[in-house]
Design a protein around this motif. Structure first.
Motif, PDB file in Angstrom:
ATOM      1  N   THR A  81     -24.377  -2.163  -3.265  1.00  0.00           N
ATOM      2  CA  THR A  81     -23.029  -1.643  -3.493  1.00  0.00           C
ATOM      3  C   THR A  81     -22.481  -1.144  -2.167  1.00  0.00           C
ATOM      4  O   THR A  81     -23.193  -0.478  -1.422  1.00  0.00           O
ATOM      5  N   ILE A  82     -21.228  -1.485  -1.861  1.00  0.00           N
ATOM      6  CA  ILE A  82     -20.570  -0.965  -0.670  1.00  0.00           C
ATOM      7  C   ILE A  82     -19.178  -0.462  -1.041  1.00  0.00           C
ATOM      8  O   ILE A  82     -18.571  -0.929  -2.005  1.00  0.00           O
ATOM      9  N   LEU A  83     -18.707   0.504  -0.272  1.00  0.00           N
ATOM     10  CA  LEU A  83     -17.383   1.079  -0.469  1.00  0.00           C
ATOM     11  C   LEU A  83     -16.496   0.640   0.683  1.00  0.00           C
ATOM     12  O   LEU A  83     -16.821   0.892   1.851  1.00  0.00           O
ATOM     13  N   LEU A  84     -15.385   0.004   0.374  1.00  0.00           N
ATOM     14  CA  LEU A  84     -14.464  -0.491   1.388  1.00  0.00           C
ATOM     15  C   LEU A  84     -13.220   0.390   1.416  1.00  0.00           C
ATOM     16  O   LEU A  84     -12.424   0.385   0.477  1.00  0.00           O
ATOM     17  N   ASN A  85     -13.091   1.175   2.482  1.00  0.00           N
ATOM     18  CA  ASN A  85     -11.905   2.012   2.695  1.00  0.00           C
ATOM     19  C   ASN A  85     -10.875   1.177   3.463  1.00  0.00           C
ATOM     20  O   ASN A  85     -11.125   0.766   4.588  1.00  0.00           O
ATOM     21  N   VAL A  86      -9.732   0.891   2.842  1.00  0.00           N
ATOM     22  CA  VAL A  86      -8.731   0.019   3.453  1.00  0.00           C
ATOM     23  C   VAL A  86      -7.403   0.758   3.565  1.00  0.00           C
ATOM     24  O   VAL A  86      -7.044   1.556   2.701  1.00  0.00           O
ATOM     25  N   ASN A  87      -6.700   0.512   4.659  1.00  0.00           N
ATOM     26  CA  ASN A  87      -5.383   1.105   4.837  1.00  0.00           C
ATOM     27  C   ASN A  87      -4.504   0.157   5.631  1.00  0.00           C
ATOM     28  O   ASN A  87      -4.979  -0.820   6.202  1.00  0.00           O
ATOM     29  N   ALA A  88      -3.214   0.439   5.644  1.00  0.00           N
ATOM     30  CA  ALA A  88      -2.250  -0.427   6.309  1.00  0.00           C
ATOM     31  C   ALA A  88      -1.839   0.157   7.648  1.00  0.00           C
ATOM     32  O   ALA A  88      -1.926   1.364   7.878  1.00  0.00           O
ATOM     33  N   LYS A  89      -1.368  -0.710   8.541  1.00  0.00           N
ATOM     34  CA  LYS A  89      -0.930  -0.289   9.867  1.00  0.00           C
ATOM     35  C   LYS A  89       0.566  -0.577  10.023  1.00  0.00           C
ATOM     36  O   LYS A  89       1.020  -1.680   9.735  1.00  0.00           O
ATOM     37  N   ASN A  90       1.317   0.427  10.499  1.00  0.00           N
ATOM     38  CA  ASN A  90       2.704   0.147  10.838  1.00  0.00           C
ATOM     39  C   ASN A  90       2.768  -0.501  12.229  1.00  0.00           C
ATOM     40  O   ASN A  90       1.740  -0.678  12.888  1.00  0.00           O
ATOM     41  N   LYS A  91       3.953  -0.843  12.693  1.00  0.00           N
ATOM     42  CA  LYS A  91       4.074  -1.627  13.927  1.00  0.00           C
ATOM     43  C   LYS A  91       3.771  -0.827  15.186  1.00  0.00           C
ATOM     44  O   LYS A  91       3.619  -1.401  16.270  1.00  0.00           O
ATOM     45  N   TYR A  92       3.670   0.497  15.079  1.00  0.00           N
ATOM     46  CA  TYR A  92       3.383   1.333  16.243  1.00  0.00           C
ATOM     47  C   TYR A  92       1.878   1.573  16.407  1.00  0.00           C
ATOM     48  O   TYR A  92       1.426   2.038  17.449  1.00  0.00           O
ATOM     49  N   ASP A  93       1.122   1.278  15.386  1.00  0.00           N
ATOM     50  CA  ASP A  93      -0.324   1.510  15.342  1.00  0.00           C
ATOM     51  C   ASP A  93      -1.026   0.719  16.445  1.00  0.00           C
ATOM     52  O   ASP A  93      -0.711  -0.433  16.699  1.00  0.00           O
ATOM     53  N   GLY A  94      -2.003   1.348  17.118  1.00  0.00           N
ATOM     54  CA  GLY A  94      -2.761   0.635  18.136  1.00  0.00           C
ATOM     55  C   GLY A  94      -3.332   1.563  19.186  1.00  0.00           C
ATOM     56  O   GLY A  94      -3.219   2.793  19.097  1.00  0.00           O
ATOM     57  N   VAL A  95      -3.955   0.958  20.189  1.00  0.00           N
ATOM     58  CA  VAL A  95      -4.579   1.692  21.293  1.00  0.00           C
ATOM     59  C   VAL A  95      -3.673   1.594  22.514  1.00  0.00           C
ATOM     60  O   VAL A  95      -3.280   0.493  22.914  1.00  0.00           O
ATOM     61  N   TYR A  96      -3.365   2.741  23.119  1.00  0.00           N
ATOM     62  CA  TYR A  96      -2.436   2.809  24.245  1.00  0.00           C
ATOM     63  C   TYR A  96      -3.096   3.493  25.443  1.00  0.00           C
ATOM     64  O   TYR A  96      -3.823   4.484  25.277  1.00  0.00           O
ATOM     65  N   THR A  97      -2.848   2.972  26.659  1.00  0.00           N
ATOM     66  CA  THR A  97      -3.222   3.708  27.863  1.00  0.00           C
ATOM     67  C   THR A  97      -2.080   4.666  28.197  1.00  0.00           C
ATOM     68  O   THR A  97      -0.907   4.373  27.967  1.00  0.00           O
ATOM     69  N   PHE A 126       0.828  -1.206   0.000  1.00  0.00           N
ATOM     70  CA  PHE A 126       0.000   0.000   0.000  1.00  0.00           C
ATOM     71  C   PHE A 126       0.863   1.257   0.000  1.00  0.00           C
ATOM     72  O   PHE A 126       1.917   1.315   0.638  1.00  0.00           O
ATOM     73  N   ASP A 127       0.380   2.259  -0.700  1.00  0.00           N
ATOM     74  CA  ASP A 127       0.984   3.591  -0.675  1.00  0.00           C
ATOM     75  C   ASP A 127       0.327   4.363   0.469  1.00  0.00           C
ATOM     76  O   ASP A 127      -0.873   4.634   0.437  1.00  0.00           O
ATOM     77  N   PHE A 128       1.100   4.726   1.496  1.00  0.00           N
ATOM     78  CA  PHE A 128       0.534   5.370   2.680  1.00  0.00           C
ATOM     79  C   PHE A 128      -0.079   6.733   2.367  1.00  0.00           C
ATOM     80  O   PHE A 128      -0.865   7.259   3.149  1.00  0.00           O
ATOM     81  N   SER A 129       0.302   7.323   1.244  1.00  0.00           N
ATOM     82  CA  SER A 129      -0.244   8.639   0.897  1.00  0.00           C
ATOM     83  C   SER A 129      -1.628   8.541   0.259  1.00  0.00           C
ATOM     84  O   SER A 129      -2.294   9.552   0.062  1.00  0.00           O
ATOM     85  N   LYS A 130      -2.075   7.326  -0.060  1.00  0.00           N
ATOM     86  CA  LYS A 130      -3.358   7.125  -0.724  1.00  0.00           C
ATOM     87  C   LYS A 130      -4.467   6.799   0.276  1.00  0.00           C
ATOM     88  O   LYS A 130      -4.218   6.184   1.316  1.00  0.00           O
ATOM     89  N   LYS A 131      -5.674   7.209  -0.055  1.00  0.00           N
ATOM     90  CA  LYS A 131      -6.865   6.840   0.713  1.00  0.00           C
ATOM     91  C   LYS A 131      -7.664   5.849  -0.135  1.00  0.00           C
ATOM     92  O   LYS A 131      -8.578   6.214  -0.850  1.00  0.00           O
ATOM     93  N   TYR A 172      -4.891   6.858  24.015  1.00  0.00           N
ATOM     94  CA  TYR A 172      -4.579   7.408  22.705  1.00  0.00           C
ATOM     95  C   TYR A 172      -4.640   6.268  21.702  1.00  0.00           C
ATOM     96  O   TYR A 172      -4.186   5.153  21.985  1.00  0.00           O
ATOM     97  N   THR A 173      -5.189   6.553  20.548  1.00  0.00           N
ATOM     98  CA  THR A 173      -5.103   5.624  19.432  1.00  0.00           C
ATOM     99  C   THR A 173      -4.096   6.179  18.450  1.00  0.00           C
ATOM    100  O   THR A 173      -4.265   7.307  17.962  1.00  0.00           O
ATOM    101  N   LEU A 174      -3.042   5.426  18.186  1.00  0.00           N
ATOM    102  CA  LEU A 174      -2.052   5.835  17.206  1.00  0.00           C
ATOM    103  C   LEU A 174      -2.459   5.266  15.856  1.00  0.00           C
ATOM    104  O   LEU A 174      -2.570   4.044  15.693  1.00  0.00           O
ATOM    105  N   GLU A 175      -2.704   6.160  14.898  1.00  0.00           N
ATOM    106  CA  GLU A 175      -3.158   5.749  13.579  1.00  0.00           C
ATOM    107  C   GLU A 175      -2.070   6.013  12.549  1.00  0.00           C
ATOM    108  O   GLU A 175      -1.504   7.099  12.475  1.00  0.00           O
ATOM    109  N   THR A 176      -1.801   5.015  11.737  1.00  0.00           N
ATOM    110  CA  THR A 176      -0.735   5.066  10.754  1.00  0.00           C
ATOM    111  C   THR A 176      -0.984   6.133   9.703  1.00  0.00           C
ATOM    112  O   THR A 176      -2.079   6.217   9.135  1.00  0.00           O
ATOM    113  N   ILE A 177       0.045   6.941   9.426  1.00  0.00           N
ATOM    114  CA  ILE A 177      -0.022   7.846   8.277  1.00  0.00           C
ATOM    115  C   ILE A 177       1.170   7.655   7.345  1.00  0.00           C
ATOM    116  O   ILE A 177       1.182   8.206   6.250  1.00  0.00           O
ATOM    117  N   SER A 178       2.163   6.895   7.770  1.00  0.00           N
ATOM    118  CA  SER A 178       3.260   6.482   6.909  1.00  0.00           C
ATOM    119  C   SER A 178       3.896   5.257   7.539  1.00  0.00           C
ATOM    120  O   SER A 178       3.471   4.809   8.611  1.00  0.00           O
TER     121      SER A 178
END
Length: 299
Positions: free
Chosen positions: A141-157, A115-120, A182-188
């Motif tokens: 018809t349904i639209l599936l928005n898919v993206n990738a997660k890096n290793k830091y992505d997740g939910v943290y206390t 996946f290209d992280f710059s794409k939605k 905090y939820t860390l969401e991948t952007i690259s």
């Protein structure tokens, strides 16, 4: 109005495949799902014969890609989702709902590691035809928005301390005994933005305590960049601009502890919010954070 479920007409439709993103003002529903980086990530899609009856015979359902639906959604929602490249997924285009059953599963796989992280990315899937029954007008018809997660992505206390130089009453929620996640969401591949699902519905904000209630700094949330080789945090910047229109920017505190521990899945971070319009004396540090983020679960 009188309803008669036993005599209602069955429809062939997609079942909700993941968390729902409101399609207010749109004809089509958009669903979002994030995948770990992998050569092949599975995403099962269920087609349902919905209604009072089970399938009276084997029903063959043909699937295809509806690019017009994505264009319409982008226009209605003023978005810029990208049609995913056909090289990044495989989709079985024909499934059978067996006689006497209600559902069938279409095999869908994504090459999330490419996946290209710059794409939605969005994959718009359509039920093009069925050998029996009526195709749903709402969920055909349904639209599936898919993206990738890096290793830091997740939910943290989150625990730690926070200080605001312009208002001593402002503090971290943890200082008054409130749960902070905090939820860390991948952007690259090496960056995540901090979002808050408890107080802000998943928006990119850092929750704070004002002395009387929960709030947050407008147009401010850190984007954290990691060095994948060492685990060190190498930069922090403001998601809304560096600086944002209200002069707020983010900066790592170089004297603090800034590291990702892959074994413990814990992040220690020390950073500042700079705001020259409020703190006029250089280096314009308004708010400081020293925190520990402990991984709890995947996003």
């Amino acid at each position: 109005m009188t309803l008669d479920p036993e005599n209602s007409v069955n429809v062939i439709e997609f079942k909700n495949p993941s968390s729902f993103v409101s399609p207010s003002g749109s004809k089509y529903a958009l669903y979002t799902r994030a995948f770990d980086l992998a050569d092949e990530s599975e995403y099962p899609i269920t087609i349902s014969y919905s209604g009072a009856q089970v399938a009276p015979e084997d029903i063959t359902v043909k699937l295809g890609i509806d690019t017009a639906a994505l264009s319409q959604y982008n226009a209605e929602q003023h978005k810029k989702y990208d049609l995913i490249d056909e090289k990044l997924y495989t989709l079985v285009t024909s499934v059978v709902i067996p006689k006497g059953e209600r559902t069938a599963v279409a095999k869908l796989k994504f090459k999330s590691s490419a996946f290209d992280f710059s794409k939605k990315y969005v994959l718009p899937i359509q039920i093009q035809s069925a050998s029996a029954g009526v195709v749903s007008g709402n969920f055909g018809t349904i639209l599936l928005n898919v993206n990738a997660k890096n290793k830091y992505d997740g939910v943290y206390t989150v625990t730690g301390k926070m200080s605001d130089a312009s208002n001593a009453a402002f503090a971290g929620l943890y200082s008054v005994g409130k749960k902070v996640e905090y939820t860390l969401e991948t952007i690259s591949a090496t960056e995540c933005v901090v979002t808050d699902h408890i107080n802000w519905g998943g928006a990119a904000y850092v929750p704070i305590w004002t002395g009387t209630g929960v709030s947050g700094y407008g147009s401010f949330s850190p984007v954290v960049e990691f060095d994948p080789a060492t685990g060190k945090i190498i930069s922090v910047k403001n998601f809304y601009g560096q600086p944002a229109s209200n002069t707020r920017s983010a900066q790592l505190n170089p004297a603090g502890i800034n590291i990702y521990d892959a074994t413990a899945k814990t992040i220690k971070i020390s950073y500042w919010m700079l705001q020259p319009s409020v703190v006029t004396t250089p280096p314009h540090i308004r708010t400081t954070w020293e925190e520990e983020w402990k991984f709890q679960k995947p996003r």
